[in-house]
Design a protein around this motif. Structure first.
Motif, PDB file in Angstrom:
ATOM      1  N   ASP A  62       0.821  -1.212   0.000  1.00 57.38           N
ATOM      2  CA  ASP A  62       0.000   0.000   0.000  1.00 57.38           C
ATOM      3  C   ASP A  62       0.858   1.266   0.000  1.00 57.38           C
ATOM      4  O   ASP A  62       0.521   2.264   0.617  1.00 57.38           O
ATOM      5  CB  ASP A  62      -0.961  -0.004   1.199  1.00 57.38           C
ATOM      6  N   ARG A  88      -0.875   7.025   4.914  1.00 55.33           N
ATOM      7  CA  ARG A  88      -2.128   6.711   5.622  1.00 55.33           C
ATOM      8  C   ARG A  88      -2.211   7.537   6.904  1.00 55.33           C
ATOM      9  O   ARG A  88      -1.638   8.600   6.983  1.00 55.33           O
ATOM     10  CB  ARG A  88      -2.184   5.196   5.897  1.00 55.33           C
ATOM     11  N   GLN A  92      -4.020  10.377   4.705  1.00 55.44           N
ATOM     12  CA  GLN A  92      -4.749   9.656   3.644  1.00 55.44           C
ATOM     13  C   GLN A  92      -4.535  10.325   2.291  1.00 55.44           C
ATOM     14  O   GLN A  92      -5.481  10.732   1.611  1.00 55.44           O
ATOM     15  CB  GLN A  92      -6.243   9.562   3.973  1.00 55.44           C
ATOM     16  N   GLU A 119     -10.687   8.201  -9.381  1.00 56.00           N
ATOM     17  CA  GLU A 119     -11.831   7.399  -8.935  1.00 56.00           C
ATOM     18  C   GLU A 119     -11.353   6.176  -8.147  1.00 56.00           C
ATOM     19  O   GLU A 119     -11.900   5.856  -7.088  1.00 56.00           O
ATOM     20  CB  GLU A 119     -12.672   6.955 -10.134  1.00 56.00           C
ATOM     21  N   PHE A 122     -10.042   7.370  -4.649  1.00 52.05           N
ATOM     22  CA  PHE A 122     -11.075   7.777  -3.707  1.00 52.05           C
ATOM     23  C   PHE A 122     -12.025   6.637  -3.349  1.00 52.05           C
ATOM     24  O   PHE A 122     -12.421   6.497  -2.193  1.00 52.05           O
ATOM     25  CB  PHE A 122     -11.854   8.971  -4.252  1.00 52.05           C
ATOM     26  N   THR A 123     -12.364   5.806  -4.317  1.00 49.17           N
ATOM     27  CA  THR A 123     -13.336   4.734  -4.090  1.00 49.17           C
ATOM     28  C   THR A 123     -12.696   3.479  -3.495  1.00 49.17           C
ATOM     29  O   THR A 123     -13.194   2.941  -2.514  1.00 49.17           O
ATOM     30  CB  THR A 123     -14.050   4.371  -5.412  1.00 49.17           C
ATOM     31  N   ASN A 124     -11.596   3.025  -4.080  1.00 46.76           N
ATOM     32  CA  ASN A 124     -10.979   1.772  -3.645  1.00 46.76           C
ATOM     33  C   ASN A 124      -9.988   1.955  -2.500  1.00 46.76           C
ATOM     34  O   ASN A 124      -9.929   1.128  -1.596  1.00 46.76           O
ATOM     35  CB  ASN A 124     -10.275   1.081  -4.813  1.00 46.76           C
ATOM     36  N   HIS A 126      -9.743   4.822  -0.629  1.00 41.75           N
ATOM     37  CA  HIS A 126     -10.321   5.743   0.361  1.00 41.75           C
ATOM     38  C   HIS A 126      -9.348   6.857   0.746  1.00 41.75           C
ATOM     39  O   HIS A 126      -9.290   7.269   1.906  1.00 41.75           O
ATOM     40  CB  HIS A 126     -10.807   4.976   1.594  1.00 41.75           C
ATOM     41  N   HIS A 128      -8.009  10.723   0.832  1.00 41.39           N
ATOM     42  CA  HIS A 128      -8.674  12.008   1.031  1.00 41.39           C
ATOM     43  C   HIS A 128      -8.171  13.058   0.041  1.00 41.39           C
ATOM     44  O   HIS A 128      -8.932  13.910  -0.420  1.00 41.39           O
ATOM     45  CB  HIS A 128      -8.422  12.503   2.467  1.00 41.39           C
ATOM     46  N   ASN A 176     -11.124  14.387  -1.993  1.00 42.00           N
ATOM     47  CA  ASN A 176     -12.213  13.429  -2.123  1.00 42.00           C
ATOM     48  C   ASN A 176     -13.523  14.133  -1.747  1.00 42.00           C
ATOM     49  O   ASN A 176     -13.676  14.593  -0.612  1.00 42.00           O
ATOM     50  CB  ASN A 176     -11.970  12.226  -1.211  1.00 42.00           C
ATOM     51  N   ASN A 178     -16.303  12.969  -1.079  1.00 41.52           N
ATOM     52  CA  ASN A 178     -17.106  12.199  -0.118  1.00 41.52           C
ATOM     53  C   ASN A 178     -16.605  12.337   1.314  1.00 41.52           C
ATOM     54  O   ASN A 178     -17.194  11.753   2.231  1.00 41.52           O
ATOM     55  CB  ASN A 178     -17.139  10.728  -0.526  1.00 41.52           C
ATOM     56  N   ASP A 179     -15.520  13.085   1.513  1.00 39.90           N
ATOM     57  CA  ASP A 179     -14.972  13.281   2.873  1.00 39.90           C
ATOM     58  C   ASP A 179     -15.477  14.554   3.497  1.00 39.90           C
ATOM     59  O   ASP A 179     -15.775  15.526   2.878  1.00 39.90           O
ATOM     60  CB  ASP A 179     -13.442  13.307   2.845  1.00 39.90           C
TER      61      ASP A 179
END
Length: 179
Positions: A62, A88, A92, A119, A122-124, A126, A128, A176, A178-179
């Motif tokens: 990762d 991380r 992130q 995409e 952000f999606t897989n 996660h 930020h 992101n 969605n955050d």
């Protein structure tokens, strides 16, 4: 694999060694105008094989995600795109880097590839935040990032050594939603 209209991206595999080497050899001077010079081992079959193995290890840890950019029509490798320096914890985040074959610049491939990897990030993963650094005179790359949703944040002075000279970089980022 992540597919768009004109291209798809997927992680490199050992079967990509020859295509990667060809891409790098054909674009050596062009790519090195915007990135660090590579040692001679980089431009060999063994060097590319070793690099793909390193990519796989970094992905498993990762730390970094490296993809080839392939045309949908003929599945030809026309570029590379990566997320690197993945951090991380409370950050992130990651940096993005990409190269498109000189003959395929200006055809929308980079914009599509960036949207696909963002995409994925952000999606897989996660993440930020994704950050890019571009030499200020590379207007085309800055435009591509802006079309992909990145915003300018400032100039990092003498940030990266390219061809023996410390170069300024325009910093761009995307957050992101969605955050």
């Amino acid at each position: 694999m992540f597919a768009g209209e004109k291209i798809f991206i997927r992680p490199f595999t050992p079967r990509d060694v020859e295509a990667r080497l060809q891409l790098q050899l054909e674009n050596r001077h062009f790519f090195e105008m915007y990135s660090m010079a590579r040692n001679s081992d980089y431009y060999t079959v063994e060097g590319q094989r070793k690099l793909i193995e390193e990519y796989d290890e970094k992905c498993k840890k990762d730390l970094e995600y490296n993809f080839g950019i392939f045309t949908t029509a003929d599945k030809k490798l026309i570029g590379t795109i990566s997320l690197f320096q993945v951090v991380r914890g409370s950050l992130q985040s990651a940096f993005i880097g990409y190269f498109i074959d000189k003959e395929n610049n200006g055809k929308g491939y980079a914009t599509e590839a960036i949207k696909l990897i963002v995409e994925f990030a952000f999606t897989n993963l996660h993440l930020h935040r994704i950050e890019a650094g571009v030499m200020p005179h590379n207007i085309g790359s800055i435009r591509v990032l802006e079309k992909s949703g990145f915003h300018k944040e400032g100039i990092a002075m003498k940030n990266v050594k390219i061809n023996g000279k410390w170069e300024d970089h325009q910093v761009l980022a995307i957050i992101n939603p969605n955050d």
